[in-house]
Write a protein that holds these residues in place. Structure first.
Motif, mmCIF file in Angstrom:
data_model
loop_
_atom_site.group_PDB
_atom_site.id
_atom_site.type_symbol
_atom_site.label_atom_id
_atom_site.label_comp_id
_atom_site.label_asym_id
_atom_site.label_seq_id
_atom_site.Cartn_x
_atom_site.Cartn_y
_atom_site.Cartn_z
ATOM 1 N N ALA A 36 0.883 -1.130 0.015
ATOM 2 C CA ALA A 36 -0.041 0.162 0.022
ATOM 3 C C ALA A 36 0.758 1.115 0.085
ATOM 4 N N ASN A 37 0.784 2.020 -1.216
ATOM 5 C CA ASN A 37 1.834 3.280 -1.099
ATOM 6 C C ASN A 37 0.943 4.437 -1.361
ATOM 7 N N ASP A 38 0.946 5.609 -0.552
ATOM 8 C CA ASP A 38 0.626 6.836 -0.937
ATOM 9 C C ASP A 38 1.767 7.779 -1.553
ATOM 10 N N PHE A 39 2.767 7.310 -1.710
ATOM 11 C CA PHE A 39 3.915 7.940 -2.232
ATOM 12 C C PHE A 39 4.535 9.139 -1.420
ATOM 13 N N GLU A 40 4.364 9.131 -0.216
ATOM 14 C CA GLU A 40 4.692 10.261 0.516
ATOM 15 C C GLU A 40 6.020 10.018 1.313
#
Length: 182
Positions: A36-40
């Motif tokens: 799971a990645n929000d790229f933050e």
């Protein structure tokens, strides 16, 4: 309460719990998250920082993108035997995408690459974003399940990435979630 009665109650509760956990709408249990990645949290971790942008983000400050100059967004790449504690039968992929128009031809690619080969794939699937995005210039959730062929070697690599395809317009991806189908 007697020991026998406690054992019976525990057995009933355990059976009910197993039944609840072993089904979903597709008839397969969707396991833990593969990623799971929000790229933050990627800046400074050795990834291509040029594929992160602050131009458009669904949540937080960053998203990954493709455009006329950038063919591929960030790539998730992991051996199958590290992606799940059980044999991986497939994945459920969910993400938020931003297309300037619904006709943008970009896609979210899901591949399983065989070990020891540069481009030989045992599986290739994609979410054609224009098929799920009906209105441009807004963030839209896309989702699709992919079933893998049986007998994949543990060392094969699961790869997931945004591909420009034929789109010359910028397309953004954020809040990617990949769950194991077991």
């Amino acid at each position: 309460m007697s020991t026998t009665r406690l054992r019976r109650l525990a057995a009933v509760a355990g059976t009910s719990l197993l039944a609840a956990c072993s089904s979903n709408e597709a008839g397969r249990w969707v396991g833990d998250y593969v990623t799971a990645n929000d790229f933050e949290a990627l800046r400074g971790w050795g990834v291509d920082a040029n594929s992160l942008t602050r131009d458009h983000a669904h949540s937080g400050q960053y998203a990954t993108f493709v455009n006329a100059e950038r063919e591929y967004g960030l790539t998730f790449d992991m051996p199958l035997n590290q992606a799940s504690v059980h044999p991986l039968k497939g994945v459920a992929v969910e993400a938020w995408v931003y297309l300037p128009t619904p006709q943008a031809a970009a896609s979210l690619e899901v591949q399983v690459q065989l070990p020891g080969t540069e481009n030989r794939q045992a599986f290739a699937g994609s979410i054609k974003l224009a098929d799920q995005v009906k209105e441009g210039a807004k963030w839209t959730r896309v989702r699709q399940e992919f079933a893998f062929p049986a007998g994949l070697p543990d060392e094969a690599h699961l790869r997931i990435f945004l591909w420009r395809n034929a789109s010359s317009l910028p397309v953004y991806l954020d809040d990617l979630k990949v769950k194991a189908l077991e």
